[in-house]
Write a protein that holds these residues in place. Structure first.
Motif, PDB file in Angstrom:
ATOM      1  N   GLN A 255       0.682  18.603   0.175  1.00 56.20           N
ATOM      2  CA  GLN A 255      -0.301  18.516  -0.318  1.00 56.20           C
ATOM      3  C   GLN A 255      -0.936  18.057  -1.931  1.00 56.20           C
ATOM      4  OE1 GLN A 255      -2.764  23.040   0.311  1.00 56.20           O
ATOM      5  NE2 GLN A 255      -2.637  22.316   3.254  1.00 56.20           N
ATOM      6  N   PHE A 256      -0.077  17.160  -1.820  1.00 58.06           N
ATOM      7  CA  PHE A 256      -0.534  16.525  -3.575  1.00 58.06           C
ATOM      8  C   PHE A 256      -1.880  15.280  -2.887  1.00 58.06           C
ATOM      9  CE2 PHE A 256       3.720  17.601  -4.239  1.00 58.06           C
ATOM     10  CZ  PHE A 256       3.700  18.639  -5.236  1.00 58.06           C
ATOM     11  N   LYS A 257      -2.535  14.788  -3.836  1.00 56.32           N
ATOM     12  CA  LYS A 257      -3.794  14.197  -3.781  1.00 56.32           C
ATOM     13  C   LYS A 257      -3.149  12.509  -4.597  1.00 56.32           C
ATOM     14  CE  LYS A 257      -7.266  17.395  -4.114  1.00 56.32           C
ATOM     15  NZ  LYS A 257      -8.750  17.764  -5.529  1.00 56.32           N
ATOM     16  N   PRO A 258      -3.725  11.394  -3.271  1.00 59.56           N
ATOM     17  CA  PRO A 258      -3.349  10.258  -3.875  1.00 59.56           C
ATOM     18  C   PRO A 258      -4.086   9.875  -5.134  1.00 59.56           C
ATOM     19  CG  PRO A 258      -3.549  10.292  -1.962  1.00 59.56           C
ATOM     20  CD  PRO A 258      -3.900  11.733  -1.681  1.00 59.56           C
ATOM     21  N   ALA A 259      -3.480   9.457  -6.187  1.00 56.68           N
ATOM     22  CA  ALA A 259      -4.083   9.298  -7.421  1.00 56.68           C
ATOM     23  C   ALA A 259      -3.376   7.717  -8.182  1.00 56.68           C
ATOM     24  CB  ALA A 259      -2.950   9.862  -8.652  1.00 56.68           C
ATOM     25  N   ALA A 260      -2.752   6.568  -6.646  1.00 55.38           N
ATOM     26  CA  ALA A 260      -2.487   5.919  -7.561  1.00 55.38           C
ATOM     27  C   ALA A 260      -3.538   4.437  -6.862  1.00 55.38           C
ATOM     28  CB  ALA A 260      -1.105   5.550  -8.048  1.00 55.38           C
ATOM     29  N   VAL A 261      -4.667   3.764  -6.688  1.00 53.64           N
ATOM     30  CA  VAL A 261      -4.741   2.771  -5.414  1.00 53.64           C
ATOM     31  C   VAL A 261      -4.794   1.611  -6.000  1.00 53.64           C
ATOM     32  CG1 VAL A 261      -7.337   2.568  -4.900  1.00 53.64           C
ATOM     33  CG2 VAL A 261      -6.760   4.609  -5.224  1.00 53.64           C
ATOM     34  N   LEU A 262      -4.836   0.306  -5.095  1.00 56.00           N
ATOM     35  CA  LEU A 262      -4.905  -1.253  -5.601  1.00 56.00           C
ATOM     36  C   LEU A 262      -6.114  -1.491  -5.114  1.00 56.00           C
ATOM     37  CD1 LEU A 262      -1.722  -1.443  -2.929  1.00 56.00           C
ATOM     38  CD2 LEU A 262      -1.614  -2.085  -5.714  1.00 56.00           C
ATOM     39  N   VAL A 263      -6.397  -2.715  -6.046  1.00 52.15           N
ATOM     40  CA  VAL A 263      -7.676  -3.316  -6.134  1.00 52.15           C
ATOM     41  C   VAL A 263      -7.965  -4.029  -6.318  1.00 52.15           C
ATOM     42  CG1 VAL A 263      -9.913  -2.888  -6.922  1.00 52.15           C
ATOM     43  CG2 VAL A 263      -8.658  -0.873  -7.591  1.00 52.15           C
ATOM     44  N   GLY A 264      -8.278  -4.703  -4.699  1.00 53.03           N
ATOM     45  CA  GLY A 264      -8.688  -6.629  -4.386  1.00 53.03           C
ATOM     46  C   GLY A 264      -9.652  -6.753  -4.496  1.00 53.03           C
ATOM     47  N   THR A 265      -9.696  -8.086  -4.500  1.00 49.33           N
ATOM     48  CA  THR A 265     -10.700  -8.809  -3.668  1.00 49.33           C
ATOM     49  C   THR A 265     -10.688  -9.398  -2.508  1.00 49.33           C
ATOM     50  OG1 THR A 265     -11.229  -8.902  -5.982  1.00 49.33           O
ATOM     51  CG2 THR A 265     -12.846 -10.491  -4.595  1.00 49.33           C
ATOM     52  N   ILE A 266     -11.818  -9.789  -2.587  1.00 53.71           N
ATOM     53  CA  ILE A 266     -12.114 -10.390  -1.079  1.00 53.71           C
ATOM     54  C   ILE A 266     -12.212 -12.627  -1.325  1.00 53.71           C
ATOM     55  CG2 ILE A 266     -12.791 -10.931   1.545  1.00 53.71           C
ATOM     56  CD1 ILE A 266     -14.060  -8.646   1.784  1.00 53.71           C
ATOM     57  N   ILE A 267     -11.184 -12.854  -0.990  1.00 53.02           N
ATOM     58  CA  ILE A 267     -11.504 -14.116  -1.721  1.00 53.02           C
ATOM     59  C   ILE A 267     -11.342 -15.069  -0.819  1.00 53.02           C
ATOM     60  CG2 ILE A 267     -10.041 -13.814  -3.411  1.00 53.02           C
ATOM     61  CD1 ILE A 267      -7.945 -16.156  -0.873  1.00 53.02           C
ATOM     62  N   SER A 268     -11.384 -14.964   0.812  1.00 51.51           N
ATOM     63  CA  SER A 268     -11.361 -15.924   1.807  1.00 51.51           C
ATOM     64  C   SER A 268     -12.075 -15.079   2.932  1.00 51.51           C
ATOM     65  CB  SER A 268     -10.370 -17.116   1.850  1.00 51.51           C
ATOM     66  OG  SER A 268     -11.047 -17.720   3.116  1.00 51.51           O
ATOM     67  N   LYS A 269     -13.076 -15.844   3.858  1.00 56.90           N
ATOM     68  CA  LYS A 269     -13.000 -15.500   5.246  1.00 56.90           C
ATOM     69  C   LYS A 269     -12.320 -16.542   6.104  1.00 56.90           C
ATOM     70  CE  LYS A 269     -16.972 -13.330   5.920  1.00 56.90           C
ATOM     71  NZ  LYS A 269     -18.096 -13.075   5.701  1.00 56.90           N
ATOM     72  N   PRO A 270     -10.868 -16.517   6.895  1.00 56.91           N
ATOM     73  CA  PRO A 270     -10.981 -18.149   7.579  1.00 56.91           C
ATOM     74  C   PRO A 270     -10.953 -17.716   8.914  1.00 56.91           C
ATOM     75  CG  PRO A 270      -8.673 -16.121   6.425  1.00 56.91           C
ATOM     76  CD  PRO A 270     -10.241 -15.947   6.079  1.00 56.91           C
ATOM     77  N   SER A 271     -11.977 -16.556   9.091  1.00 60.23           N
ATOM     78  CA  SER A 271     -12.528 -17.211  10.784  1.00 60.23           C
ATOM     79  C   SER A 271     -13.442 -15.658  10.593  1.00 60.23           C
ATOM     80  CB  SER A 271     -11.038 -16.672  11.964  1.00 60.23           C
ATOM     81  OG  SER A 271     -11.017 -15.350  11.716  1.00 60.23           O
ATOM     82  N   GLU A 272     -14.130 -15.861  11.633  1.00 59.38           N
ATOM     83  CA  GLU A 272     -15.378 -14.776  12.008  1.00 59.38           C
ATOM     84  C   GLU A 272     -15.148 -13.214  11.541  1.00 59.38           C
ATOM     85  OE1 GLU A 272     -18.281 -13.217  15.569  1.00 59.38           O
ATOM     86  OE2 GLU A 272     -17.456 -15.288  15.640  1.00 59.38           O
ATOM     87  N   ASN A 273     -12.983 -13.288  11.857  1.00 56.22           N
ATOM     88  CA  ASN A 273     -13.151 -11.744  12.026  1.00 56.22           C
ATOM     89  C   ASN A 273     -11.643 -11.314  10.991  1.00 56.22           C
ATOM     90  OD1 ASN A 273     -14.772 -11.211  14.178  1.00 56.22           O
ATOM     91  ND2 ASN A 273     -13.196 -11.960  15.849  1.00 56.22           N
TER      92      ASN A 273
END
Length: 371
Positions: free
Chosen positions: A257-275
């Motif tokens: 029951q420890f808590k996640p304390a590290a998070v990766l932060v990213g950016t959407i840089i492309s939408k290669p297809s509809e989904n």
């Protein structure tokens, strides 16, 4: 911003990808660790391999955690720089590592250092170094509890090796080091297996202690077996991942029951297809030793599923109805935080107002600091 704990005030964000640490959750995890040993801080010797950060060592000290465990000379040097009183290098020093080890001991002579060995040849080498440099070296015998990575097999006559080590000049034999990271399964299964092996080790240790005429120390376990060793008398426990936690342990060690304390932060840089969406969290930004489905979990939306991964790109399939646009921010928890943290020169520290307020240098990610 919504009510999600991981969201960061856009006005304080930096360019992605970056690793964010949440200071209130780190403090919670340290406090929960202490509660897990009923406040007996002397039972704790946390491993620093997960964070490699001087600021976290300083946090440990504020909670009176004054003993740590390390895997590299750089990690040991970081601990020395931050004046941690008691530092164990749980990695047998061989070759040039021995010279670096001795240099550290000389430079930080006011601190208490120790290391591990698993054979008489290395013990003899360290004894000779101790004589040459007028040092008494603190040594633990590394016991292989079934992981088959390092150590002398717990079923062998390791007590004879321990007795021989105690006779060497300039060696101070402290006791046993045990790591059983191979143990998996439910908490009941892990405790049962750890207990069976530990009982055999303790029986032989008791005989050795009677022969030597004094008690020996035991440093044992990691995250998997922490629930067991936390309850044992005269044992120092060495979990490491607790400080940040990750998806692997959240899934497989739910009892802690420890808590996640590290998070990766990213950016959407492309939408290669509809989904599909492409984000900038590639191999170089998250530990990728596991299969694709065990590298990270998207926090924003559990309908975003990784389908391909390369050095600078991660493609996600959008299996839900939520629509995204280029430039949107994606938050994720790594499956394995320890090697992920080591990928970043710096980490961004987030306060309770969900603002980045500081940046810490991951100094011990380096193979060498100065020694």
């Amino acid at each position: 911003m919504g009510n999600n704990w991981w969201e960061i005030n856009p006005g304080t964000r930096i360019d992605t990808p970056f690793l964010a640490l949440y200071i209130d959750r780190i403090r919670y995890n340290i406090e929960h660790l202490i509660e897990s040993v009923n406040g007996d801080i002397q039972k704790l010797r946390p491993h620093i391999k997960t964070h490699k950060l001087g600021e976290v060592l300083d946090l440990f000290r504020t909670y009176q955690i004054n003993k740590v465990k390390c895997a590299t000379i750089a990690e040991v040097e970081l601990c020395a720089i931050h004046n941690v009183p008691d530092i164990l290098l749980a990695y047998q020093p061989t070759g040039l590592k021995q010279k670096r080890w001795i240099t550290l001991l000389h430079k930080y002579s006011s601190l208490n250092f120790s290391t591990i060995i698993d054979n008489i040849d290395t013990a003899n080498e360290l004894s000779e170094l101790g004589k040459n440099y007028n040092l008494k070296l603190n040594i633990y015998l590394d016991i292989n509890a079934g992981m088959d990575r390092t150590g002398v097999n717990f079923k062998s006559n390791w007590d004879n090796l321990a007795s021989a080590i105690t006779q060497l000049p300039n060696i101070n034999f402290l006791g046993l080091h045990i790591y059983d990271g191979h143990l998996k399964g439910t908490v009941e299964q892990r405790i049962e297996e750890a207990s069976d092996t530990f009982t055999q080790i303790k029986n032989k240790l008791f005989t050795l202690e009677r022969k030597l005429g004094h008690k020996l120390k035991i440093v044992a376990g990691g995250s998997n077996t922490f629930p067991f060793y936390a309850t044992q008398e005269n044992v120092e426990s060495s979990p490491g991942t607790f400080v940040f936690w990750d998806i692997n342990y959240q899934t497989n060690l739910p009892e802690q029951q420890f808590k996640p304390a590290a998070v990766l932060v990213g950016t959407i840089i492309s939408k290669p297809s509809e989904n599909t969406l492409c984000i900038d969290i590639g191999y170089k930004s998250v530990a990728s030793e596991n299969p694709l489905d065990k590298r990270l979990t998207i926090l924003n939306d559990n309908k975003l599923v990784p389908i391909s991964h390369s050095e600078e790109h991660l493609v996600l399939e959008n299996k839900g109805n939520k629509q995204y646009k280029l430039g949107d921010t994606i938050y994720a928890i790594p499956y394995h935080i320890c090697p992920t943290c080591a990928l970043y020169e710096t980490v961004q520290v987030v306060n309770t107002q969900q603002e980045i307020y500081n940046q810490w240098i991951v100094l011990a990610r380096n193979k060498k600091i100065s020694i």
